[in-house]
Design a protein around this motif. Structure first.
Motif, short mmCIF file in Angstrom:
data_model
loop_
_atom_site.label_atom_id
_atom_site.label_comp_id
_atom_site.label_asym_id
_atom_site.label_seq_id
_atom_site.Cartn_x
_atom_site.Cartn_y
_atom_site.Cartn_z
N SER A 1 14.03 36.53 -108.04
CA SER A 1 15.02 35.52 -107.69
C SER A 1 15.14 35.42 -106.16
O SER A 1 14.27 35.92 -105.44
N ASN B 1 17.98 30.05 -109.76
CA ASN B 1 18.15 28.76 -110.43
C ASN B 1 18.75 28.98 -111.82
O ASN B 1 19.02 30.11 -112.23
N VAL C 1 18.37 25.22 -105.18
CA VAL C 1 17.58 25.57 -106.35
C VAL C 1 17.63 24.39 -107.31
O VAL C 1 18.47 23.51 -107.18
N ASP C 2 16.68 24.36 -108.25
CA ASP C 2 16.60 23.27 -109.23
C ASP C 2 16.59 21.90 -108.55
O ASP C 2 17.29 20.97 -109.00
N ASP D 1 10.70 23.24 -103.59
CA ASP D 1 12.05 23.60 -104.00
C ASP D 1 12.48 24.86 -103.25
O ASP D 1 11.64 25.70 -102.89
N PHE E 1 14.05 27.53 -104.26
CA PHE E 1 13.78 28.79 -104.96
C PHE E 1 12.35 29.23 -104.67
O PHE E 1 12.10 30.38 -104.28
#
Lengths: 366, 366
Positions: free
Chosen positions: A178, A187, B145-146, B224, B226
């Motif tokens: 992560s 996420n 994130v996402d 992204d 993340f």
């Protein structure tokens, strides 16, 4: 022990594969079945000495290229070498299959021919990587994108089994990749996976960050295949850039060049430890049989090492071990298949009345 | 030029920040406003010589800790130093804000106080990284994130602007981080983003892999947060592990130690090039004002370099440049805001009647 090897797979195939196979049978107590175009393989094989009868050629008339769509290629090419190697495992003629070719095609062929272990929705790529002081299992190293929570949970259990039997660690520490160590970081899929793994009977360490992959913080690192692939290739790229720059810096000064003469043995040991060609191949984990993929750029030494790894996995019957582990763990059975979906639904509905109250907020990483 | 610095942010704050500020004002033609607990900062500052009047202390009574939830902390701590630095930018008292503290909190505070540039849905972290032979802009380095398709498209245009003004490249090459070079490779968001960037007027190179980040293949890498965070931390981790192992290898033999004496200058130049503390901070890109975040582990030299970067960004008015670029590019306006959603809907409906017919298949990475 017989290893079916895709002679036509890889950037330097078939030359590098044939030479690697010859190297392997000289070192290992196994037979290699080279699968591919007999007319091409035979003259290549004649160039490399090897013990009588330890390399068998099985003809396959088609090849899946590195840049082909796995699905399309396998739909049409029924006699592709990358499919035939798995058929040899399926029929019991070989104990493991190995390819340095199109890894997506290898995974798909393994899936079509061998199928998955009971309770496994998607197989993944399990890589055993060198770390600062040991080894780590990272999965998924690139087979699945857009993994769901139940996929990551399954990866965790499969990684646990792989670490037990491939690294010999009784109760491996499992980490979730992560962008921060705290439970709420990551996420959405990672945050939910955290909660499920926390409740499992795994030795779950919690989140780990990219910097922990090679740092011996955990024995197993769980991630989506997109993330795992980017991380591994980034790491590999950094090693290459550093090696190139270091060489340039050394050559830039007379003192540096002089020093290098003395340091060469140390640098060589160092290179050996982190060179991908020394680490061999990665396991297609979750298939009902043993499949190993090697780096597309594999040279003969890398091929030899990938065959050695296939041999080791076949000898320790790793697929069967993973199956046993899957079947013996109630927690795992619960997490596999339908039940994990129920858990996820519960979590979503209840918005987690567990101890992690802040977990659904969109906390940022550091 | 005035830089508002969060004196309380970072693992080694406030000591490292105060010392770094003193180092910075000795080198740079700027004033540093140290924001934080005056009673703590004053005695620390007295220990480090600096030109008269070039460091100002502004009292702030609260601190957001590294492990706090940004949202919760900022909801309650109205006098937090990490918020006050952005207020100084907002009121015109400072030209840029810099913090080595909780980066999620820095982003959120910047967002709350400065807001975003018109057309930007989510700001991101834009990192300028050393590569084998130059530099590269990577974004998002960990704020979001996402990320959705329209976020990645916006990152691409902001990265383009940053590379123009921070790297001085007129028409930077933009790459999309994925797990294979071909158009169909990647997860769903990346595959759709590819199609939109392909149609844009950017100098779009296509997909790049993790191994290309430090390889000068492109000038801008879009991903992204993340994925970007994992990639950066993995790269950083590999550098650390390699340095440690190299040292161990060198020390393990007398020859190695002897060689090291000669190689030390080369190794030092090498370390300087890839040490994070030399590269300074990352830009909070898309805010309506200039905010820079530094590594949590920043030592005084890293703080000094982050202040230098803030100074450079303030001098080149990078936020304004990005705004101009946003406003002047019709393509960008089209991609920003609502219209990009329309494009995505069209793509989904038509299942892409473009040249990329295989793009919705779930091709695996290599």
């Amino acid at each position: 022990m017989k290893i079916a090897v895709d002679a036509m797979g890889g950037d330097h195939a078939p030359q590098a594969v044939v030479e690697g196979a010859a190297l392997a049978v000289r070192e290992l107590d196994c037979t290699v079945i080279l699968v591919g175009d007999r007319e091409v393989i035979e003259p290549l094989l004649a160039k490399h000495s090897h013990p009588e009868g330890k390399i068998i050629i099985k003809h396959a008339s088609e090849v899946v290229r590195m840049d082909e769509s796995p699905r399309k290629a396998l739909n049409h090419k029924h006699d592709a070498s990358i499919r035939r190697i798995f058929e040899l495992v399926q029929s019991g003629e070989a104990d493991a299959a190995m390819s340095a070719g199109n890894s997506g095609a290898a995974m798909l062929a393994g899936l079509l021919v061998l199928g998955t272990l009971p309770g496994v929705d998607r197989p993944c790529i399990g890589s055993v990587l060198p770390t600062a002081n040991g080894k780590v299992v990272l999965l998924d190293a690139g087979a699945n994108v857009d993994s769901k929570v139940h996929n990551l949970v399954q990866f965790a259990f499969m990684g646990h089994a792989l670490a037990r039997y491939a690294l010999g660690i009784d109760r491996p520490k499992v980490g979730l990749l992560s962008i921060g160590e705290e439970a709420g970081k990551g996420n959405e899929v990672v945050r939910t996976t955290y909660k499920i793994l926390k409740k499992s009977d795994l030795n779950f360490h919690g989140n780990v960050e990219g910097g922990d992959i090679f740092n011996d913080v955990v024995d197993v690192i769980v991630c989506d295949g997109f993330v795992g692939n980017v991380a591994l290739k980034t790491g590999e790229g950094v090693v290459q850039v550093l090696a190139t720059r270091l060489k340039a810096e050394i050559k830039a000064s007379l003192l540096g060049r002089f020093g290098y003469l003395f340091m060469r043995p140390a640098l060589k040991r160092f290179k050996q430890r982190f060179d991908y060609s020394e680490t061999g191949g990665a396991l297609l984990l979750g298939l009902d049989g043993i499949g190993v993929i090697a780096h597309g750029r594999s040279n003969p030494v890398a091929i030899k090492n990938a065959i050695r790894i296939s041999f080791d996995y076949a000898r320790t019957k790793v697929a069967m071990r993973v199956r046993e582990e899957v079947e013996s763990s109630a927690e795992l059975r619960q997490s596999f298949g339908e039940k994990v979906h129920q858990v996820i639904d519960q979590i979503k509905e209840k918005k987690m009345d567990m101890d992690l109250k802040d977990s659904t907020s969109s906390d940022k990483g550091d």
